[in-house]
Design a protein around this motif. Structure first.
Motif, PDB file in Angstrom:
ATOM      1  N   GLU A 131      37.466 -23.428 -26.935  1.00 19.59           N
ATOM      2  CA  GLU A 131      38.243 -22.200 -27.532  1.00 19.59           C
ATOM      3  C   GLU A 131      38.867 -22.607 -28.723  1.00 19.59           C
ATOM      4  O   GLU A 131      39.019 -23.827 -28.864  1.00 19.59           O
ATOM      5  CB  GLU A 131      39.615 -21.902 -26.434  1.00 19.59           C
ATOM      6  CG  GLU A 131      39.117 -21.331 -25.195  1.00 19.59           C
ATOM      7  CD  GLU A 131      38.638 -19.937 -25.200  1.00 19.59           C
ATOM      8  OE1 GLU A 131      39.222 -19.230 -26.048  1.00 19.59           O
ATOM      9  OE2 GLU A 131      37.697 -19.868 -24.334  1.00 19.59           O
ATOM     10  N   LEU A 155      41.158 -23.687 -31.617  1.00 19.66           N
ATOM     11  CA  LEU A 155      42.504 -24.425 -31.841  1.00 19.66           C
ATOM     12  C   LEU A 155      43.665 -23.398 -32.019  1.00 19.66           C
ATOM     13  O   LEU A 155      43.332 -22.281 -32.838  1.00 19.66           O
ATOM     14  CB  LEU A 155      42.469 -25.353 -32.553  1.00 19.66           C
ATOM     15  CG  LEU A 155      41.409 -26.646 -32.412  1.00 19.66           C
ATOM     16  CD1 LEU A 155      41.437 -27.386 -33.587  1.00 19.66           C
ATOM     17  CD2 LEU A 155      42.055 -27.096 -31.249  1.00 19.66           C
ATOM     18  N   ASP A 156      44.865 -23.581 -31.338  1.00 19.35           N
ATOM     19  CA  ASP A 156      46.025 -22.728 -31.511  1.00 19.35           C
ATOM     20  C   ASP A 156      46.523 -23.283 -33.064  1.00 19.35           C
ATOM     21  O   ASP A 156      46.707 -24.224 -33.131  1.00 19.35           O
ATOM     22  CB  ASP A 156      46.977 -22.919 -30.426  1.00 19.35           C
ATOM     23  CG  ASP A 156      48.169 -21.872 -30.629  1.00 19.35           C
ATOM     24  OD1 ASP A 156      48.352 -21.478 -31.682  1.00 19.35           O
ATOM     25  OD2 ASP A 156      49.026 -22.321 -29.674  1.00 19.35           O
ATOM     26  N   ASP A 181      49.252 -23.039 -34.012  1.00 20.57           N
ATOM     27  CA  ASP A 181      50.698 -23.465 -33.684  1.00 20.57           C
ATOM     28  C   ASP A 181      50.729 -24.557 -32.549  1.00 20.57           C
ATOM     29  O   ASP A 181      51.934 -24.752 -31.774  1.00 20.57           O
ATOM     30  CB  ASP A 181      51.769 -22.359 -33.139  1.00 20.57           C
ATOM     31  CG  ASP A 181      51.762 -21.149 -34.214  1.00 20.57           C
ATOM     32  OD1 ASP A 181      51.867 -21.734 -35.593  1.00 20.57           O
ATOM     33  OD2 ASP A 181      51.692 -19.876 -34.269  1.00 20.57           O
ATOM     34  N   MET A 182      49.769 -25.164 -32.170  1.00 22.36           N
ATOM     35  CA  MET A 182      49.704 -26.156 -31.318  1.00 22.36           C
ATOM     36  C   MET A 182      50.744 -27.345 -31.527  1.00 22.36           C
ATOM     37  O   MET A 182      51.049 -28.068 -30.438  1.00 22.36           O
ATOM     38  CB  MET A 182      48.324 -26.777 -30.905  1.00 22.36           C
ATOM     39  CG  MET A 182      47.751 -27.545 -31.868  1.00 22.36           C
ATOM     40  SD  MET A 182      45.961 -28.158 -31.585  1.00 22.36           S
ATOM     41  CE  MET A 182      46.022 -29.173 -30.168  1.00 22.36           C
ATOM     42  N   CYS A 198      43.429 -32.457 -30.951  1.00 19.01           N
ATOM     43  CA  CYS A 198      42.648 -31.446 -31.551  1.00 19.01           C
ATOM     44  C   CYS A 198      41.359 -31.590 -30.875  1.00 19.01           C
ATOM     45  O   CYS A 198      40.604 -30.577 -30.496  1.00 19.01           O
ATOM     46  CB  CYS A 198      42.590 -31.316 -32.939  1.00 19.01           C
ATOM     47  SG  CYS A 198      44.087 -30.555 -33.713  1.00 19.01           S
ATOM     48  N   PRO A 237      45.278 -26.332 -36.995  1.00 16.29           N
ATOM     49  CA  PRO A 237      46.657 -26.582 -36.388  1.00 16.29           C
ATOM     50  C   PRO A 237      47.415 -27.623 -37.210  1.00 16.29           C
ATOM     51  O   PRO A 237      48.756 -27.906 -36.966  1.00 16.29           O
ATOM     52  CB  PRO A 237      46.522 -26.994 -35.238  1.00 16.29           C
ATOM     53  CG  PRO A 237      44.952 -27.539 -35.047  1.00 16.29           C
ATOM     54  CD  PRO A 237      44.292 -26.756 -36.219  1.00 16.29           C
TER      55      PRO A 237
END
Length: 121
Positions: free
Chosen positions: A3, A5-6, A8-9, A34, A48
């Protein structure tokens, strides 16, 4: 393919430099996180890692590669991906333990930092 990467991770309210246990340089632990779910391209890693420059990311990836924690693969059309090696994956468990410890002692760490600011040398 993992998926995306967010962006805001890494919570800016929870700075990684508060944790007294560090894995490599300032960015190495976050880069390893990551790559935890699979290979990533350089541009994906920058999402991120808001505060990192391309130069510093390149240097950190080279160091992680030199240390055998990350593998750099060049695919056709010069597409480059970075992935954790088995040695790099073996760091995830100690990192999880360090994160759990930091979370458990968060208030104490904050109190200590606030009561004892760094003095310039």
């Amino acid at each position: 393919m993992p998926e995306p990467l967010d962006p805001d991770m890494f919570d800016p309210v929870c700075p990684s430099d508060l944790a007294p246990i560090r894995f490599g340089d300032k960015w190495s632990g976050m880069i390893i996180r990551c790559l935890e779910q699979g290979p990533r391209r350089f541009s994906e890693l920058r999402i991120p890692l808001h505060g990192i420059t391309a130069k510093v990311l390149t240097r950190s990836l080279r160091t992680l590669t030199r240390d055998g924690l990350v593998e750099r693969t060049v695919h056709p059309a010069q597409r480059v991906e970075y992935a954790l090696t088995p040695l790099g994956r073996s760091l995830l468990e100690p990192m999880n333990a360090a994160c759990a410890w930091t979370e458990q002692h968060w208030d104490e760490l904050l109190d200590a930092r606030e009561s004892s600011p760094l003095t310039p040398s």
